[in-house]
Design an enzyme around this catalytic site. Structure first.
Site, PDB file in Angstrom:
ATOM      1  N   TYR A  41     -39.116 -14.630  30.396  1.00 55.83           N
ATOM      2  CA  TYR A  41     -38.168 -15.437  29.635  1.00 55.83           C
ATOM      3  C   TYR A  41     -38.731 -15.779  28.259  1.00 55.83           C
ATOM      4  O   TYR A  41     -38.062 -15.615  27.236  1.00 55.83           O
ATOM      5  CB  TYR A  41     -37.822 -16.721  30.397  1.00 55.83           C
ATOM      6  CG  TYR A  41     -36.893 -17.633  29.625  1.00 55.83           C
ATOM      7  CD1 TYR A  41     -35.543 -17.340  29.520  1.00 55.83           C
ATOM      8  CD2 TYR A  41     -37.377 -18.776  28.996  1.00 55.83           C
ATOM      9  CE1 TYR A  41     -34.688 -18.161  28.811  1.00 55.83           C
ATOM     10  CE2 TYR A  41     -36.535 -19.608  28.282  1.00 55.83           C
ATOM     11  CZ  TYR A  41     -35.192 -19.294  28.192  1.00 55.83           C
ATOM     12  OH  TYR A  41     -34.349 -20.102  27.475  1.00 55.83           O
ATOM     13  N   LYS A  45     -37.410 -14.638  24.352  1.00 56.07           N
ATOM     14  CA  LYS A  45     -36.999 -15.609  23.336  1.00 56.07           C
ATOM     15  C   LYS A  45     -37.888 -15.553  22.080  1.00 56.07           C
ATOM     16  O   LYS A  45     -37.521 -16.096  21.044  1.00 56.07           O
ATOM     17  CB  LYS A  45     -37.046 -17.032  23.913  1.00 56.07           C
ATOM     18  CG  LYS A  45     -36.012 -17.281  24.986  1.00 56.07           C
ATOM     19  CD  LYS A  45     -34.628 -17.096  24.457  1.00 56.07           C
ATOM     20  CE  LYS A  45     -33.761 -18.277  24.742  1.00 56.07           C
ATOM     21  NZ  LYS A  45     -32.425 -18.175  24.189  1.00 56.07           N
TER      22      LYS A  45
END
Length: 137
Positions: A41, A45
């Site tokens: 994750y 990002k």
């Protein structure tokens, strides 16, 4: 998804923003400090944050600012749309060093966006604004 979707969204925003305008991307605080168990994750990002920095340089001649808001855990956003007092992140954010030992609110993130969209932030571009209540993440 975070990388590809953001790239095309920023590309479209660059085509449509007026000279002197603002582009604000909402990212994640996971790009500021590595977090165990959040590798996939967090790295998904991080690429959009880099794209924001590049786009800020590319649009500078048009007077357009491009910035990222980096919120930490926010009540009512992401996995926190459902109240669950036992969620481990709620315990994590209740530690010393965070204003009020609480999670942030959607309104507080909106306040940061309002600031970056205003004339007060006309000389701020290519930056990530950490919305964390004083915590590093």
């Amino acid at each position: 998804m975070n990388t590809r979707g953001t790239f095309f969204t920023l590309q479209a925003a660059a085509r449509h923003v007026v000279n002197g305008g603002r582009i604000i991307y909402v990212g994640s605080s996971t790009t500021t400090v590595p977090v165990r168990g959040e590798g996939l994750y967090g790295s998904s990002k991080t690429a959009p944050r880099y794209a924001v920095q590049v786009l800020a340089q590319e649009l500078a001649d048009r007077g357009v600012t491009v910035n990222t808001i980096l919120p930490t855990a926010i009540v009512g956003a992401g996995v926190f749309t459902e109240p669950d007092p036992t969620h481990p992140v709620r315990q994590f954010v209740a530690r010393p060093g965070r204003i009020g030992r609480r999670m942030g609110t959607v309104d507080e993130v909106a306040d940061a966006a309002e600031y970056l969209a205003s004339g007060l932030a006309a000389w701020i571009s290519g930056q990530g604004l950490l919305i964390s209540g004083g915590a590093l993440q």
